[in-house]
Structures are given as C-alpha cells and as structure tokens.
Write a protein that holds these residues in place. Structure first.
Motif, PDB file in Angstrom:
ATOM      1  N   ASP A  73       0.900  -1.211   0.013  1.00  0.00           N
ATOM      2  CA  ASP A  73       0.368  -0.180   0.035  1.00  0.00           C
ATOM      3  C   ASP A  73       1.184   1.772  -0.100  1.00  0.00           C
ATOM      4  N   ILE A  74       2.140   1.046  -1.261  1.00  0.00           N
ATOM      5  CA  ILE A  74       2.987   2.736  -0.868  1.00  0.00           C
ATOM      6  C   ILE A  74       2.112   3.579  -1.884  1.00  0.00           C
ATOM      7  N   PRO A  75       2.866   4.784  -1.706  1.00  0.00           N
ATOM      8  CA  PRO A  75       2.333   5.584  -2.839  1.00  0.00           C
ATOM      9  C   PRO A  75       3.477   5.788  -3.918  1.00  0.00           C
ATOM     10  N   ILE A  76       2.650   5.856  -4.922  1.00  0.00           N
ATOM     11  CA  ILE A  76       3.324   6.080  -5.754  1.00  0.00           C
ATOM     12  C   ILE A  76       3.904   8.090  -6.932  1.00  0.00           C
ATOM     13  N   TYR A  77       4.928   8.720  -6.829  1.00  0.00           N
ATOM     14  CA  TYR A  77       4.997   9.701  -7.450  1.00  0.00           C
ATOM     15  C   TYR A  77       5.591   9.499  -8.221  1.00  0.00           C
ATOM     16  N   ALA A  78       4.665  10.039  -9.565  1.00  0.00           N
ATOM     17  CA  ALA A  78       5.503  10.793 -10.757  1.00  0.00           C
ATOM     18  C   ALA A  78       5.013  11.670 -11.371  1.00  0.00           C
ATOM     19  N   ASN A  79       5.665  12.046 -12.301  1.00  0.00           N
ATOM     20  CA  ASN A  79       4.915  13.369 -12.741  1.00  0.00           C
ATOM     21  C   ASN A  79       3.853  13.291 -13.909  1.00  0.00           C
ATOM     22  N   ARG A  98      -1.906   7.207  -6.650  1.00  0.00           N
ATOM     23  CA  ARG A  98      -1.441   8.074  -7.456  1.00  0.00           C
ATOM     24  C   ARG A  98      -1.207   9.427  -7.200  1.00  0.00           C
ATOM     25  N   LEU A  99      -0.333   9.464  -7.149  1.00  0.00           N
ATOM     26  CA  LEU A  99       0.344  11.123  -6.582  1.00  0.00           C
ATOM     27  C   LEU A  99       1.620  11.757  -7.619  1.00  0.00           C
ATOM     28  N   TYR A 100       0.754  12.695  -8.155  1.00  0.00           N
ATOM     29  CA  TYR A 100       1.817  13.606  -9.179  1.00  0.00           C
ATOM     30  C   TYR A 100       2.980  15.038  -8.312  1.00  0.00           C
ATOM     31  N   GLU A 105       9.217  21.975  -8.938  1.00  0.00           N
ATOM     32  CA  GLU A 105       8.376  22.221  -8.005  1.00  0.00           C
ATOM     33  C   GLU A 105       8.717  21.607  -6.798  1.00  0.00           C
ATOM     34  N   GLU A 106       9.387  22.219  -5.609  1.00  0.00           N
ATOM     35  CA  GLU A 106       9.894  21.538  -4.317  1.00  0.00           C
ATOM     36  C   GLU A 106       8.154  20.798  -3.547  1.00  0.00           C
ATOM     37  N   PHE A 107       8.614  19.513  -3.171  1.00  0.00           N
ATOM     38  CA  PHE A 107       6.862  19.377  -2.376  1.00  0.00           C
ATOM     39  C   PHE A 107       7.596  18.583  -1.121  1.00  0.00           C
ATOM     40  N   GLU A 108       6.828  18.319  -0.078  1.00  0.00           N
ATOM     41  CA  GLU A 108       7.114  17.188   0.991  1.00  0.00           C
ATOM     42  C   GLU A 108       6.419  16.614   1.450  1.00  0.00           C
ATOM     43  N   ILE A 109       7.682  14.724   1.606  1.00  0.00           N
ATOM     44  CA  ILE A 109       7.014  13.933   2.250  1.00  0.00           C
ATOM     45  C   ILE A 109       6.854  14.103   3.538  1.00  0.00           C
ATOM     46  N   PRO A 116      12.113  17.926  -7.531  1.00  0.00           N
ATOM     47  CA  PRO A 116      12.225  16.728  -9.356  1.00  0.00           C
ATOM     48  C   PRO A 116      12.552  17.932  -9.624  1.00  0.00           C
ATOM     49  N   PHE A 117      14.094  18.133 -10.881  1.00  0.00           N
ATOM     50  CA  PHE A 117      14.340  18.372 -11.866  1.00  0.00           C
ATOM     51  C   PHE A 117      14.487  17.864 -13.220  1.00  0.00           C
ATOM     52  N   LYS A 118      14.453  18.602 -14.256  1.00  0.00           N
ATOM     53  CA  LYS A 118      14.845  18.488 -15.688  1.00  0.00           C
ATOM     54  C   LYS A 118      15.346  17.782 -16.051  1.00  0.00           C
TER      55      LYS A 118
END
Length: 259
Positions: A73-79, A98-100, A105-109, A116-118
């Motif tokens: 039950d783990i969330p997955i983050y991707a753009n 399903r997380l975006y 743009e910086e985010f927090e867990i 995430p950078f290009k």
C-alpha cells in the motif's frame, strides 16, 4: 539523512533515502522480491517505505513499482507525463496511491523536502531529485545525455550525490552494440560517460559545492567499476582534489551512508 544504492545499472535501479521515520525509494526497477531483500539487508522493512518516486518510465526504473505499491500500500509519485507513459506497465494502482508532482516544484514527504529537476534523456519527462532534511542535501542524477547547467545547479551544495558514469567511450564505440544503439547512448538524450562524470565532479569539487559522490548506472557491456573509478579519480587527482568516491553497483547494495 541516510543513503543507499540498492542497485544501480541498466539491469535495474533502486535507491533508498531515509530521514527519521520517512523511508523513500527512488525508482523500483527490479523485481519486488529483489528490492525487498535489499531493503532488509540494510535494516529497512518494505512495509516502512513511505513512497516510491519515479525518475522516468523506462523498465529498469519501474519494474517492481506496481508490485510493491499493491503489496505494501505504497504511494507512487511521478509527474503527469511519466504517469501516462508508465501506466500500463505498473498496472492497476489504487487511486489514492497515484500521486503527482510538477517538475521544478518542491514538495514534501514528512520532513523531507524533495525537488524534482529536469534532465536530458529519451523519456517522456525525465527528472533527477534533490532531497533536503536536517540541514543536509542528497541529489541523484543518472540517465542524462549531458550535464546541463540546470542539472549542475541542482547538484550544488549537496552533501552527497549519485552521478551517472555509464560508459567508457572507447569501449562503447568499439564494442558489440549495433550502431543505432551506440548513437543513442552517445547522444544528448542518452547516458553520461566516465569522462563527462569526471569533468562534472572536477568542477563541483573545485567550487567546494559537494561533499562526496557515488558513481552509478554503469553499463555492464561498455564499462567496469574499476575503469569508472580509475577514470574519475585520476581526473580529480590531476587537479589536486582529494574526495571520497563511492560506487553504486548493479548486483549489490552500496554501503549505507548517514550524513
């Protein structure tokens, strides 16, 4: 913060980042069982993983992501672009997992700030990551055709970086790969060579912008750990730079680093 390369290479990638009670996987490009065993080997139970963060949709970065998400039950983050490109391969994921994120743009867990950078690679919208917590910074930049100013900027002021040293140019050009594949690897959306990794590290260490570096995503056919290490450390020595260089290998966990 804690860092461990669980596996790194064209056969599969998974990196562990931890801080207090937050435990992250960057990519999950091996079987679920392999990643489970690797985590247990460093004292982390798979049930503790807070999230899986995906750099891009290639198989060697997502193979076990769906399995682990469903099993624990783990969330997955991707753009958004990466989600669209990898959706059929990770298969059914709970909507709440399903997380975006938005590239740049910086985010927090938990207490970890994530940027995430290009980066330049032949994928839908590939990214590297920087992680900040407890006054420390760890950055990951593999699968990139060349070192852009943007990637270099995001690596600066890191206590530890994982940097690609994919191939030796001579081994690649004289090796068994067909020319179209060689051309792709050498292109601006391919992979970073040992020499390019060394040039990047010389600049960053000279400016005192990083603490230590791991070399990763080595090609099994067009490189060896010994050659990558020798090439990069020799380039550093020529500039009088004495810095710790670690290796992120394809078949074994690296040392667990705490900074």
């Amino acid at each position: 913060m804690k860092f461990c390369s669980l596996r790194s290479g064209s056969s599969g990638n998974a990196i562990y980042i931890g801080y207090k009670d937050v435990h992250l996987l960057v990519d999950a490009g091996l079987t679920g069982r392999t990643i489970e065993k690797a985590l247990l080997n460093i004292g982390v139970h798979p049930e503790q993983i807070s999230a899986i963060l995906i750099t891009h949709e290639h198989k060697d970065h997502i193979l076990g992501a769906g399995v682990l998400s469903r099993r624990y039950d783990i969330p997955i983050y991707a753009n958004k672009a990466t989600w669209e490109a990898m959706e059929r391969n990770v298969k059914e994921i709970k909507e709440e997992n399903r997380l975006y994120f938005v590239t740049g743009e910086e985010f927090e867990i938990g207490e970890i700030k994530i940027k995430p950078f290009k980066k330049p690679h032949d994928a839908a919208e590939p990214v590297g990551f920087s992680f900040k917590a407890g006054g420390k910074k760890i950055s990951i930049a593999t699968d990139l055709g060349y070192m852009t100013r943007g990637v270099a900027y995001n690596l600066m002021e890191s206590d530890l970086i994982l940097l690609e040293a994919n191939h030796d140019v001579k081994m690649l050009t004289t090796g068994p790969y067909p020319w179209p594949l060689k051309k792709r690897i050498l292109s601006d959306v391919g992979h970073l060579s040992n020499e390019a990794a060394g040039e990047t590290l010389v600049k960053l260490f000279k400016m005192k912008m990083i603490g230590m570096a791991f070399l990763g995503h080595l090609s099994q056919v067009n490189n060896t750990p010994e050659l990558a290490f020798f090439t990069v450390t020799n380039m550093l020595k020529k500039w009088g730079i004495k810095s710790k260089i670690g290796m992120a290998l394809r078949n074994i966990e690296s040392e667990l680093i705490e900074i």
